[in-house]
Design an enzyme around this catalytic site. Structure first.
Site, PDB file in Angstrom:
ATOM      1  N   ARG A  17       3.481 -48.463 -30.619  1.00 26.60           N
ATOM      2  CA  ARG A  17       4.370 -49.666 -30.148  1.00 26.60           C
ATOM      3  C   ARG A  17       3.650 -50.360 -29.124  1.00 26.60           C
ATOM      4  NH1 ARG A  17       9.595 -45.994 -29.486  1.00 26.60           N
ATOM      5  NH2 ARG A  17       8.029 -44.853 -28.753  1.00 26.60           N
ATOM      6  N   ASP A  76      -2.513 -26.111 -38.983  1.00 22.89           N
ATOM      7  CA  ASP A  76      -2.781 -25.113 -38.024  1.00 22.89           C
ATOM      8  C   ASP A  76      -4.055 -25.290 -37.609  1.00 22.89           C
ATOM      9  OD1 ASP A  76      -3.093 -22.839 -36.479  1.00 22.89           O
ATOM     10  OD2 ASP A  76      -1.517 -21.913 -37.438  1.00 22.89           O
ATOM     11  N   HIS A  77      -4.294 -25.843 -36.250  1.00 24.72           N
ATOM     12  CA  HIS A  77      -5.785 -26.372 -36.012  1.00 24.72           C
ATOM     13  C   HIS A  77      -6.686 -24.917 -35.636  1.00 24.72           C
ATOM     14  CE1 HIS A  77      -4.520 -25.598 -31.647  1.00 24.72           C
ATOM     15  NE2 HIS A  77      -5.921 -25.383 -31.324  1.00 24.72           N
ATOM     16  N   LYS A 106     -11.132 -23.610 -36.770  1.00 27.30           N
ATOM     17  CA  LYS A 106     -12.030 -23.362 -35.979  1.00 27.30           C
ATOM     18  C   LYS A 106     -13.241 -22.507 -36.645  1.00 27.30           C
ATOM     19  CE  LYS A 106      -9.099 -22.678 -32.038  1.00 27.30           C
ATOM     20  NZ  LYS A 106      -9.373 -23.581 -30.935  1.00 27.30           N
ATOM     21  N   HIS A 108      -0.498 -19.790 -35.148  1.00 32.56           N
ATOM     22  CA  HIS A 108      -2.007 -19.601 -34.808  1.00 32.56           C
ATOM     23  C   HIS A 108      -2.165 -17.952 -34.966  1.00 32.56           C
ATOM     24  CE1 HIS A 108      -2.127 -23.716 -33.595  1.00 32.56           C
ATOM     25  NE2 HIS A 108      -1.871 -23.426 -32.438  1.00 32.56           N
ATOM     26  N   LYS A 162       0.605 -18.641 -21.189  1.00 33.30           N
ATOM     27  CA  LYS A 162       0.123 -19.517 -20.287  1.00 33.30           C
ATOM     28  C   LYS A 162      -0.048 -19.090 -18.725  1.00 33.30           C
ATOM     29  CE  LYS A 162       1.097 -23.082 -23.049  1.00 33.30           C
ATOM     30  NZ  LYS A 162       0.049 -23.713 -23.920  1.00 33.30           N
ATOM     31  N   LYS A 170      -9.019 -18.194 -20.096  1.00 32.41           N
ATOM     32  CA  LYS A 170      -8.814 -18.556 -21.467  1.00 32.41           C
ATOM     33  C   LYS A 170      -9.744 -17.755 -22.377  1.00 32.41           C
ATOM     34  CE  LYS A 170      -9.003 -22.385 -24.432  1.00 32.41           C
ATOM     35  NZ  LYS A 170      -7.697 -22.619 -24.917  1.00 32.41           N
TER      36      LYS A 170
HETATM   37  C1  BG6 Z   1      -1.370 -25.589 -29.447  1.00 31.50           C
HETATM   38  C2  BG6 Z   1      -0.144 -25.243 -28.668  1.00 31.50           C
HETATM   39  O1  BG6 Z   1      -1.010 -25.543 -30.826  1.00 31.50           O
HETATM   40  O2  BG6 Z   1      -2.368 -24.763 -29.231  1.00 31.50           O
HETATM   41  C3  BG6 Z   1      -0.752 -25.483 -27.231  1.00 31.50           C
HETATM   42  O3  BG6 Z   1       1.089 -26.195 -28.814  1.00 31.50           O
HETATM   43  C4  BG6 Z   1      -1.873 -24.629 -26.979  1.00 31.50           C
HETATM   44  O4  BG6 Z   1       0.405 -24.982 -26.176  1.00 31.50           O
HETATM   45  C5  BG6 Z   1      -2.903 -24.727 -27.821  1.00 31.50           C
HETATM   46  O5  BG6 Z   1      -2.352 -24.961 -25.467  1.00 31.50           O
HETATM   47  C6  BG6 Z   1      -3.964 -23.897 -27.764  1.00 31.50           C
HETATM   48  O6  BG6 Z   1      -5.171 -24.266 -28.619  1.00 31.50           O
HETATM   49  P1  BG6 Z   1      -6.683 -23.968 -28.373  1.00 31.50           P
HETATM   50  O7  BG6 Z   1      -7.494 -24.426 -29.344  1.00 31.50           O
HETATM   51  O8  BG6 Z   1      -6.977 -24.403 -26.933  1.00 31.50           O
HETATM   52  O9  BG6 Z   1      -6.627 -22.472 -28.388  1.00 31.50           O
END
Ligand code: BG6
Length: 506
Positions: free
Chosen positions: A49, A184-185, A189, A247, A347, A352
């Site tokens: 937009r 589902d990303h 990976k 995930h 979180k 990480k």
């Molecule tokens: C997303 C979540 O699907 O995955 C986020 O909504 C999260 O909250 C993220 O931070 C984590 O993805 P990755 O690839 O960094 O582990």
């Protein structure tokens, strides 16, 4: 599926000025182009937009690539060609005219290219907008050829079992299931895809991949980031919906599934859905016993001050929403009966790290003298998804020297440089264009995953937590999470600090 160059393609990105397009989708498309996967009959249309000209939109995309792409530097020359494929359309997606403009655009391309292109409609918008956009796409009759048009949905897919079913029903009336790509990303990976290769291209592991040899499985998906201003979304989600429903359960499926007969998309998805259906559904007592929730308070993480979740913008001061969840699942089938699958995510945690641990049972008999075996540990396989990308198998070896002393050592397979690995979205976008749905969630999979977490959500909802916030940033979550696993005589595995897992120098 072997990847070849794609046929003519138009990609409409709804939410073209948003974060996902900026950080992930456009850099991924550019990398696919650099790697020669995309043909020159290509149109990428950002829809939004805001006021942009084609030029100013391209500039905005270029900045995203420079900041977020795995190949930040490789802009020279090739960007000038690639950027000409990108255009911007300022459209009000609530109005029918928007879809007429898209239809006209498609028609023009068909004439220019003298070909029927593959058309991707990517919903990179707030989930509540997706049903309306889908409906209007359908009414505009620009998704009529199921072999050539695909509609892509980001998570969350629904907010509960009921809403996911409702959405599936609505979509099912307008589109064929094979046109719908639910992302589902994690499944894109490299390290996650490799689990299938590891398990099913090696005969070595299958005989021990069951309750007779495996003591338990752990899945950790920990993040150091806080909710970082996403309070609006997170208040509706929480860790269970945000990470476990999708995930983490998908990772669990890859570890627990039976061998597929072929790599056909439906075959793989059938095997995964079998696992979801076999996961024990909790009653009230099970939830108290097997599920732990947490929320971070204020504190410090790696030298930075973190504000309590409840002080985030758009979060209610007494929010009961969990930013941490740990659950002990069971897969009630012949292979896995009574093997615990401990999963945790949160979180503002210490590191990480996404890690899967397969803990084998100890050897049945310690034949060596006691002094030789002080550091004896059962075999363990760890699959590091990120940021370390490796697979390591821990076994016992003799320490060098005159006496017979044993020590645990790791055999490590380390992936090549991270920069050389395609990003999840590259893999997923190419699969969408090519029409390969293997890595995407089918309607029944999404619903089966909701069925697993719904009892936990319901019990948690009916009993608001009394101890929130119950963990400090920079820790591994609430103490109850340690207790969940410690009561069974185990501990959460983390790399590289855990014993026997010294970081391998790069
Ligand atoms: C997303 C979540 O699907 O995955 C986020 O909504 C999260 O909250 C993220 O931070 C984590 O993805 P990755 O690839 O960094 O582990």
């Amino acid at each position: 599926m072997a990847k070849t160059q794609t046929s003519p393609t138009i990609i409409f990105i709804f939410g073209g000025t948003g974060d996902l397009a900026h950080r992930k989708l456009m850099p991924a498309l550019y990398n696919l182009y650099l790697d020669n996967y995309l043909c020159d009959k290509l149109s990428i249309i950002g829809i939004g937009r805001s006021e942009y000209t084609n030029d100013s939109y391209r500039q905005y995309i270029k900045e995203g690539i420079k900041e977020f792409s795995r190949r930040k530097e490789e802009i020279n020359g090739q960007w000038d060609v690639f950027s000409q494929f990108i255009e911007y359309m300022r459209l009000d997606l609530g109005k029918n005219e928007a879809y007429q403009s898209m239809a006209d655009f498609i028609k023009k391309k068909e004439e220019d290219w003298k070909a029927e292109p593959t058309i991707v409609y990517y919903m990179s918008v707030a989930p509540q907008l997706a049903p309306t956009i889908s409906q209007k796409l359908y009414e505009a009759k620009i998704t009529t050829n199921p072999a050539k048009s695909r509609i892509v949905f980001e998570k969350p897919f629904g907010h509960s079992l009921e809403s996911a079913k409702e959405l599936n029903t609505i979509l099912g009336k307008m589109f064929k299931e094979e046109q719908i790509y639910r992302i589902d990303h994690y499944l894109g990976k490299e390290t996650v895809q490799n689990i299938l290769a590891f398990r099913f291209a090696n005969a070595l592991f299958e005989p021990v991949w069951n309750k007779h040899y495996i003591d338990h499985v752990q899945i950790t998906a920990a993040e150091t980031v806080s909710v970082e201003g996403r309070g609006n979304y997170y208040e509706q989600a929480g860790a269970l919906r945000d990470m476990v429903q999708n995930h983490i359960l998908q990772l669990l499926c890859m570890i627990a599934m039976e061998a597929p007969v072929s790599f056909n998309a439906d075959e793989i998805r059938n095997k995964k859905v079998d696992v979801l259906n076999a996961i024990r559904k909790f009653n009230k007592t099970d939830v108290y016993k097997n599920a732990v929730r947490g929320q971070y308070g204020s504190g410090w993480l790696k030298g930075e001050e973190i504000k309590s979740y409840r002080l985030e913008p758009n979060v209610t001061p007494k929010s009961p929403v969990e930013t941490f969840a740990a659950v002990k699942f069971f897969v009630d089938n012949w292979r896995w009966k009574d093997v615990p699958f401990y999963v945790r995510t949160g979180k503002a945690l210490t590191e990480k790290i996404s890690l899967i641990t397969i803990q084998f049972k100890p050897s049945p008999n310690y034949a060596f003298p006691k002094e030789a075996t002080e550091t004896w540990r059962p075999n363990r396989l760890t699959i590091s998804i990120q940021p370390e990308m490796d697979i390591r198998l821990r076994f016992q070896a003799k320490q060098t020297g005159p006496s017979m002393n044993l020590q645990p050592v790791d055999m490590v397979y380390r992936y090549a440089n991270e920069e050389d690995q395609p990003e999840a979205y590259e893999t997923l976008l190419l699969d969408i264009i090519e029409g390969d749905a293997t890595l995407f969630m089918r309607a029944d999979q999404v619903e089966a995953a909701w069925e697993v977490i719904t009892p936990i959500l319901e019990i948690w909802h009916s009993k608001p937590p009394v101890d929130f916030p119950n963990y400090s940033p920079g820790t591994w979550g609430p103490e109850d999470s340690e207790a969940l696993i410690a009561q069974d005589g185990h501990h959460w595995v983390t790399l590289p600090i855990d014993e026997g897992n010294k970081k391998v120098p790069k």
